[in-house]
Design an enzyme around this catalytic site. Structure first.
Site, mmCIF file in Angstrom:
data_model
loop_
_atom_site.group_PDB
_atom_site.id
_atom_site.type_symbol
_atom_site.label_atom_id
_atom_site.label_comp_id
_atom_site.label_asym_id
_atom_site.label_seq_id
_atom_site.Cartn_x
_atom_site.Cartn_y
_atom_site.Cartn_z
ATOM 1 N N LYS A 1 1.127 -1.167 -0.152
ATOM 2 C CA LYS A 1 0.067 0.203 0.013
ATOM 3 C C LYS A 1 0.883 1.379 -0.084
ATOM 4 O O LYS A 1 0.618 2.127 -0.629
ATOM 5 C CB LYS A 1 -1.019 -0.019 1.194
ATOM 6 C CG LYS A 1 -2.101 -1.027 1.028
ATOM 7 C CD LYS A 1 -2.752 -1.329 2.377
ATOM 8 C CE LYS A 1 -4.044 -2.217 2.214
ATOM 9 N NZ LYS A 1 -4.209 -2.689 3.492
ATOM 10 N N GLN B 1 -4.667 -1.593 9.570
ATOM 11 C CA GLN B 1 -4.378 -2.993 8.928
ATOM 12 C C GLN B 1 -5.196 -4.183 9.950
ATOM 13 O O GLN B 1 -4.788 -4.220 10.910
ATOM 14 C CB GLN B 1 -2.965 -3.352 8.591
ATOM 15 C CG GLN B 1 -2.790 -4.429 7.884
ATOM 16 C CD GLN B 1 -3.315 -4.495 6.471
ATOM 17 O OE1 GLN B 1 -3.216 -3.625 5.893
ATOM 18 N NE2 GLN B 1 -3.787 -5.637 6.306
ATOM 19 N N ASP C 1 -11.380 3.274 4.780
ATOM 20 C CA ASP C 1 -11.925 2.122 4.373
ATOM 21 C C ASP C 1 -13.687 2.114 4.475
ATOM 22 O O ASP C 1 -14.222 1.189 4.070
ATOM 23 C CB ASP C 1 -11.553 0.979 5.481
ATOM 24 C CG ASP C 1 -10.301 0.351 4.783
ATOM 25 O OD1 ASP C 1 -10.062 0.024 3.733
ATOM 26 O OD2 ASP C 1 -9.523 0.039 5.852
#
Ligand code: NAP
Length: 280
Positions: A49, A93, A116
């Site tokens: 990422k 994460q 997210d």
């Protein structure tokens, strides 16, 4: 003729557009990625990422904590990022170590920086048909793939196997918004095959080999979200690709299918959150 959906190519198109956009920005968007512990898969994902973010000119920081960090300490660290005007997007994460309650951590992120789209406000907006500040990355990437290949969603029967908060549930809402008839299956579903065979669009997000040729309607669109290593250590997905591609009209491979789209959506969300914050 079956079309193999090229997620890698579409993702590259998205990131190239983002790169051009970001290059014109005086201040660069900043994505903060929080990692707790030293999970091997998480290390790979987090570094990927960061690399992809930097490729498009997005600033990214990996903030790594030892797995002995307490829940309260982690909450305090997230609050600092919430208050830091130089950070535009926060990603935690998952999975977190067992001593930390994931729900409490997600709830600490402010919706404005929730890259997210997991917080109550953003997922509530998704359910209500409002405009979330960010859409969950994998479902957003899947909808984009369908759009890029001109695959009709409206009126189609979409069957999703898997009901996780990051894939199955938000994807069901996005498909419903696009006027699909949606069925969600999970580990307690009976006669899975009878249901998957009804799918015009079949999406599998389970994490084990579960979709075989006899479970797929001829000419169905098959989207494979699963990623795991098979017994030979090879990266694979939920779908028996070689056999299912004989009956499907469109199919995503693993790798180079949904995976790159998830990262492209993450970068797109980071830029979108940055732009929303700039307007304020
Ligand atoms: P998860 O939270 O583990 O959820 C798995 C789902 O599969 C659950 O809803 C579970 O049902 C269901 N399931 C398990 N066994 C089943 C069975 N025999 N029949 C029907 N359903 C069954 O997984 P996730 O986080 O959504 O991830 C799923 C897979 O997608 C993993 O391989 C993950 O690595 C991959 N993934 C890929 C991307 C990408 O970008 N490509 C993004 C996210 C995840 P219950 O709810 O009843 O337990």
């Amino acid at each position: 003729m079956t079309t193999i959906i090229n997620g890698k190519e579409i993702a590259e198109k998205i990131t190239e557009n983002l790169k051009q956009k970001v290059s014109k920005m005086e201040i660069k968007p900043h994505l903060a990625v929080i990692q707790v512990g030293n999970n091997e898969a998480s290390n790979i994902y987090v570094n990927l990422k960061k690399k992809k973010a930097e490729d498009v000119g997005i600033k990214s920081s990996i903030i790594k904590f030892h797995e002995t960090i307490t829940e309260q300490e982690l909450i305090n660290e997230i609050k600092k990022l919430n208050d830091n005007d130089n950070v535009n997007a926060i990603l935690v994460q998952l999975p977190l170590p067992k001593n930390i309650n994931t729900e409490n951590i997600i709830k600490t992120i402010i919706p404005q920086k929730d890259v997210d789209g997991f917080t109550a406000e953003n997922s509530g907006d998704l359910i209500n048909g409002f405009a979330p500040k960010a859409m969950p990355c994998t479902p957003k990437g899947i909808i984009r793939l369908l759009k890029e290949y001109n695959i009709q969603i409206e009126g189609k029967h979409a069957v999703i196997v898997g009901r996780s908060n990051i894939v199955g549930k938000p994807l069901s809402m996005l498909l419903l918004r696009k006027n699909a008839t949606v069925t969600i299956c999970h580990s307690k579903t009976q006669n899975l095959k009878e249901i998957t065979k009804q799918a015009d669009i079949l999406i599998s997000a389970v994490g084990k080999k579960i979709i075989f040729k006899d479970m797929v309607k001829p000419d169905a669109v098959v989207i494979d979200v699963g990623i795991f290593k098979d017994e030979n250590g090879k990266t694979t997905g939920d779908v028996d690709f070689e056999n299912v591609k004989e009956v499907a009209s469109y199919i995503t491979p693993v790798p180079k299918g949904v995976g790159p789209m998830t990262i492209a959506s993450l970068l797109e969300n980071t830029v979108e959150l940055f732009e929303q914050q700039q307007k304020k």
